[in-house]
Write an enzyme that holds these catalytic residues in place. Sequence first.
Site, PDB file in Angstrom:
ATOM      1  N   THR A 286      -3.843  12.476  38.868  1.00 15.72           N
ATOM      2  CA  THR A 286      -3.713  12.509  37.408  1.00 15.72           C
ATOM      3  C   THR A 286      -2.967  13.771  36.977  1.00 15.72           C
ATOM      4  O   THR A 286      -3.292  14.868  37.412  1.00 15.72           O
ATOM      5  CB  THR A 286      -5.122  12.495  36.772  1.00 15.72           C
ATOM      6  OG1 THR A 286      -5.717  11.246  37.068  1.00 15.72           O
ATOM      7  CG2 THR A 286      -5.041  12.686  35.269  1.00 15.72           C
TER       8      THR A 286
ATOM      9  N   ASP B 283       3.434  12.511  23.173  1.00 17.52           N
ATOM     10  CA  ASP B 283       3.728  11.971  24.506  1.00 17.52           C
ATOM     11  C   ASP B 283       2.894  10.739  24.847  1.00 17.52           C
ATOM     12  O   ASP B 283       3.261   9.969  25.719  1.00 17.52           O
ATOM     13  CB  ASP B 283       3.638  13.051  25.603  1.00 17.52           C
ATOM     14  CG  ASP B 283       2.337  13.811  25.597  1.00 17.52           C
ATOM     15  OD1 ASP B 283       1.447  13.471  24.803  1.00 17.52           O
ATOM     16  OD2 ASP B 283       2.217  14.762  26.405  1.00 17.52           O
ATOM     17  N   ARG B 284       1.776  10.530  24.156  1.00 20.70           N
ATOM     18  CA  ARG B 284       0.942   9.348  24.443  1.00 20.70           C
ATOM     19  C   ARG B 284       1.243   8.206  23.476  1.00 20.70           C
ATOM     20  O   ARG B 284       1.675   8.459  22.353  1.00 20.70           O
ATOM     21  CB  ARG B 284      -0.539   9.689  24.301  1.00 20.70           C
ATOM     22  CG  ARG B 284      -1.017  10.708  25.292  1.00 20.70           C
ATOM     23  CD  ARG B 284      -2.512  10.923  25.165  1.00 20.70           C
ATOM     24  NE  ARG B 284      -2.953  11.851  26.204  1.00 20.70           N
ATOM     25  CZ  ARG B 284      -4.149  11.835  26.738  1.00 20.70           C
ATOM     26  NH1 ARG B 284      -5.041  10.964  26.347  1.00 20.70           N
ATOM     27  NH2 ARG B 284      -4.465  12.706  27.689  1.00 20.70           N
TER      28      ARG B 284
ATOM     29  N   SER C 206      -2.372  18.700  22.752  1.00 17.51           N
ATOM     30  CA  SER C 206      -2.123  17.276  22.935  1.00 17.51           C
ATOM     31  C   SER C 206      -2.976  16.383  22.041  1.00 17.51           C
ATOM     32  O   SER C 206      -2.898  16.477  20.837  1.00 17.51           O
ATOM     33  CB  SER C 206      -2.317  16.938  24.410  1.00 17.51           C
ATOM     34  OG  SER C 206      -1.847  15.656  24.651  1.00 17.51           O
ATOM     35  N   HIS C 207      -3.819  15.557  22.669  1.00 17.47           N
ATOM     36  CA  HIS C 207      -4.624  14.586  21.928  1.00 17.47           C
ATOM     37  C   HIS C 207      -5.936  15.187  21.430  1.00 17.47           C
ATOM     38  O   HIS C 207      -6.723  14.496  20.795  1.00 17.47           O
ATOM     39  CB  HIS C 207      -4.928  13.402  22.844  1.00 17.47           C
ATOM     40  CG  HIS C 207      -5.624  13.836  24.094  1.00 17.47           C
ATOM     41  ND1 HIS C 207      -4.959  14.465  25.112  1.00 17.47           N
ATOM     42  CD2 HIS C 207      -6.919  13.771  24.465  1.00 17.47           C
ATOM     43  CE1 HIS C 207      -5.823  14.761  26.071  1.00 17.47           C
ATOM     44  NE2 HIS C 207      -7.012  14.356  25.697  1.00 17.47           N
TER      45      HIS C 207
ATOM     46  N   LYS D 222       5.832  12.233  29.568  1.00 13.39           N
ATOM     47  CA  LYS D 222       5.654  10.904  29.013  1.00 13.39           C
ATOM     48  C   LYS D 222       6.179  10.903  27.579  1.00 13.39           C
ATOM     49  O   LYS D 222       6.290  11.973  26.973  1.00 13.39           O
ATOM     50  CB  LYS D 222       4.199  10.464  29.099  1.00 13.39           C
ATOM     51  CG  LYS D 222       3.179  11.452  28.560  1.00 13.39           C
ATOM     52  CD  LYS D 222       1.799  11.016  29.004  1.00 13.39           C
ATOM     53  CE  LYS D 222       0.702  11.857  28.371  1.00 13.39           C
ATOM     54  NZ  LYS D 222       0.374  13.051  29.114  1.00 13.39           N
TER      55      LYS D 222
ATOM     56  N   ARG E  88      -5.910  24.637  27.588  1.00 12.86           N
ATOM     57  CA  ARG E  88      -6.564  24.006  26.422  1.00 12.86           C
ATOM     58  C   ARG E  88      -7.832  24.785  26.113  1.00 12.86           C
ATOM     59  O   ARG E  88      -8.709  24.910  26.981  1.00 12.86           O
ATOM     60  CB  ARG E  88      -7.003  22.568  26.725  1.00 12.86           C
ATOM     61  CG  ARG E  88      -5.911  21.648  27.166  1.00 12.86           C
ATOM     62  CD  ARG E  88      -5.297  20.852  26.024  1.00 12.86           C
ATOM     63  NE  ARG E  88      -4.035  20.309  26.481  1.00 12.86           N
ATOM     64  CZ  ARG E  88      -3.847  19.063  26.884  1.00 12.86           C
ATOM     65  NH1 ARG E  88      -4.845  18.217  26.857  1.00 12.86           N
ATOM     66  NH2 ARG E  88      -2.660  18.660  27.286  1.00 12.86           N
TER      67      ARG E  88
ATOM     68  N   ASP F   3       1.023  15.551  20.160  1.00 14.47           N
ATOM     69  CA  ASP F   3       2.345  16.092  20.514  1.00 14.47           C
ATOM     70  C   ASP F   3       3.346  15.018  20.928  1.00 14.47           C
ATOM     71  O   ASP F   3       4.404  15.330  21.482  1.00 14.47           O
ATOM     72  CB  ASP F   3       2.219  17.168  21.597  1.00 14.47           C
ATOM     73  CG  ASP F   3       1.627  16.650  22.890  1.00 14.47           C
ATOM     74  OD1 ASP F   3       0.886  15.649  22.852  1.00 14.47           O
ATOM     75  OD2 ASP F   3       1.905  17.241  23.954  1.00 14.47           O
TER      76      ASP F   3
ATOM     77  N   ASP G 201       0.064  10.398  19.965  1.00 14.53           N
ATOM     78  CA  ASP G 201      -0.952  11.459  19.900  1.00 14.53           C
ATOM     79  C   ASP G 201      -0.394  12.718  19.228  1.00 14.53           C
ATOM     80  O   ASP G 201       0.725  12.702  18.690  1.00 14.53           O
ATOM     81  CB  ASP G 201      -1.494  11.776  21.301  1.00 14.53           C
ATOM     82  CG  ASP G 201      -0.489  12.516  22.150  1.00 14.53           C
ATOM     83  OD1 ASP G 201       0.720  12.323  21.933  1.00 14.53           O
ATOM     84  OD2 ASP G 201      -0.891  13.306  23.020  1.00 14.53           O
TER      85      ASP G 201
ATOM     86  N   GLU H  76       0.384   6.203  33.178  1.00 12.30           N
ATOM     87  CA  GLU H  76      -1.008   6.510  33.471  1.00 12.30           C
ATOM     88  C   GLU H  76      -1.920   5.753  32.524  1.00 12.30           C
ATOM     89  O   GLU H  76      -1.530   5.419  31.407  1.00 12.30           O
ATOM     90  CB  GLU H  76      -1.266   8.000  33.283  1.00 12.30           C
ATOM     91  CG  GLU H  76      -0.506   8.881  34.235  1.00 12.30           C
ATOM     92  CD  GLU H  76      -0.823  10.340  33.955  1.00 12.30           C
ATOM     93  OE1 GLU H  76      -1.510  10.947  34.770  1.00 12.30           O
ATOM     94  OE2 GLU H  76      -0.405  10.845  32.909  1.00 12.30           O
TER      95      GLU H  76
HETATM   96  C1  G16 Z   1      -2.513  15.284  30.309  1.00  7.51           C
HETATM   97  C2  G16 Z   1      -1.514  15.013  31.392  1.00  7.51           C
HETATM   98  C3  G16 Z   1      -1.584  13.557  31.776  1.00  7.51           C
HETATM   99  C4  G16 Z   1      -2.974  13.187  32.203  1.00  7.51           C
HETATM  100  C5  G16 Z   1      -3.971  13.570  31.143  1.00  7.51           C
HETATM  101  C6  G16 Z   1      -5.340  13.392  31.751  1.00  7.51           C
HETATM  102  O1  G16 Z   1      -2.142  14.539  29.176  1.00  7.51           O
HETATM  103  O2  G16 Z   1      -0.214  15.324  30.980  1.00  7.51           O
HETATM  104  O3  G16 Z   1      -0.674  13.329  32.796  1.00  7.51           O
HETATM  105  O4  G16 Z   1      -3.104  11.820  32.448  1.00  7.51           O
HETATM  106  O5  G16 Z   1      -3.789  14.915  30.754  1.00  7.51           O
HETATM  107  O6  G16 Z   1      -6.301  14.096  31.125  1.00  7.51           O
HETATM  108  P1  G16 Z   1      -7.724  14.332  31.787  1.00  7.51           P
HETATM  109  O7  G16 Z   1      -7.589  15.360  32.867  1.00  7.51           O
HETATM  110  O8  G16 Z   1      -8.544  14.763  30.614  1.00  7.51           O
HETATM  111  O9  G16 Z   1      -8.175  13.005  32.327  1.00  7.51           O
HETATM  112  P2  G16 Z   1      -1.934  15.170  27.727  1.00  7.51           P
HETATM  113  O10 G16 Z   1      -1.418  14.048  26.883  1.00  7.51           O
HETATM  114  O11 G16 Z   1      -3.314  15.614  27.322  1.00  7.51           O
HETATM  115  O12 G16 Z   1      -1.004  16.297  27.885  1.00  7.51           O
END
Ligand code: G16
Length: 538
Positions: free
Chosen positions: A342, A279-280, A111-112, A374, A21, A277, A275, A361
């Site tokens: 996590t 998954d959330r 992602s988000h 997810k 990221r 992509d 979100d 989560e």
């Molecule tokens: C990613 C992971 C998730 C995790 C999240 C936590 O989500 O795939 O399993 O819970 O990051 O983020 P942080 O480390 O900022 O607490 P995503 O949706 O951003 O791909």
Amino acid sequence: MIKTVNTTPYSDQKMGTGGLRKKTQAVMQPNYFENFIQSIFNVIDPHGKTFVVGGDGRYFNDVAIQRFIKMAAANGVRKLIIGQNGFMSTPAGSNVILKRKTDGAFIFSASHNPGGLNGDFGVKYSNQTGGQVPTSVTDKIYAETQSISSYKICEAPDINLSEIGQIRLENTEIEIIDPVNDYVDMLKNIFDFDALRRLFASGFTMRFDAMNAVTGPYAIRIFEETLGAPKGTVTQAVPLPDFGGLHPDPNLIYAKHLVDFMFSDKATDFAAANDGDGDRNMILGRKFFVTPSDSLAILTDNCRYVPAYKNGISGVAKSAATSTAVCRVAAANKLPCYIVPTGWKYFVNLMDSGRITLCGEESFGTGSSHIREKDGIWAVLFWLSIIAATGKSVEEITRENWKKYGRSYYMRFDFEGLDTSVADKLMADLENKLPSLKGQDFGSYKVSEAAPFIYHDPVDGSITQNGLVIDFTNGSKITFRLSGTGSSGATLRVYLERPEYHDLDNDTYDMVQDLLKIAMNVAEIPQRTGKTKADVNT
Ligand code: G16
């Protein structure tokens, strides 16, 4: 047509919780993206392999995909399966990996995180399991980025990704697919679509907010075109390069517009957001918010209402920072409940070995072993299935769960934009302090245990440490960890949980206030960060 380009390493290409990221403009630096992709190729040897490719449509997605295709062709990839126009949600990508038995996927998404020229860009890399690669692989890729000296790329015109069909570049076959089709087929095998059609036909109302991100076309096809929800049920349905200025994180802060709508007199029976992509997910009822931790517990307890899970599930899992609500449901139903660090990738071994079926989560992620990511729309369909089968509202379903198993008052507080060295030192000093906290009283809270969270993976034997946990004798818990998904600086996350078995109708903030004070105090947050309150709490 294949040329080799000399390059020099970038020092910061380490993957975090879910892939790489970075600020979009950082990824746009000369050779930055190419260095990272070539480093992955150097580690995995892509010769003769097949990969799924897509992205969430954010700014630079189109440029990145074209560069990726040309690099894949130059590196001997046998086949690429690409989402039309370069779009594919993360769960849809995982499904295609498993269905088509490919060697992995590259999903271009942060992602988000916000998108646009001034937002973030990212790369999620998954292997043949359908899930993102474990730390043992990301470490090798990072090491490779530190010594990379050249990459290979084809000199060729851009590929037209708008038409479904097959083309070739060098020896690489390129198949452009409608990414929604396979995904809908997969969901039809899990849920009773007829029952859901009847739910909408009965006048049930819903709002699905795609946050101007990738799930818009999926949600329109599923909710409006397949299940008969009225046109307009899906809002902000067109994926935009900057998500229309939204921060596509489905939570109380960044999807406040949806929360306000659901707490107004215009509210629908049900609402959800996904979100960037896909998954959330966030779940809302009329004037009611379901925490992701509760959502996992509720899906587990009601799995009999979904055809794919009606004969039972093998077990459940949650991340350490997620509340223990699901563990209480699991214990009552004699199911194993695993607790992992996590990061969704930690669920993959548990799913592959058949140990768990459902997992989730606190960070608005819920899923099952149907794929290895997810899955936002899956979670929405699961909730709709429970509502269709029970005839109860979101609030009634949630309150029933609290009555049966107790309620975990739960909240997360984020301290953002910290200097990395300040955040690292705060965590290191707190870790050293933990042993001295054991047995200490903080008002009515007495520490029963204080230790780093250490996970022993039962499948591959790997050991991961992530986060610091303080447990109290009354079942309450404080977890501290640094975010692994930011693109600059550091974010300290403080997760608070207070289980209650009788006092079920209080305000969450009021109930966790004392824990927040303890957390601020033991970690010396104001003194070290200059912040007397969190920037975001969800
Ligand atoms: C990613 C992971 C998730 C995790 C999240 C936590 O989500 O795939 O399993 O819970 O990051 O983020 P942080 O480390 O900022 O607490 P995503 O949706 O951003 O791909």
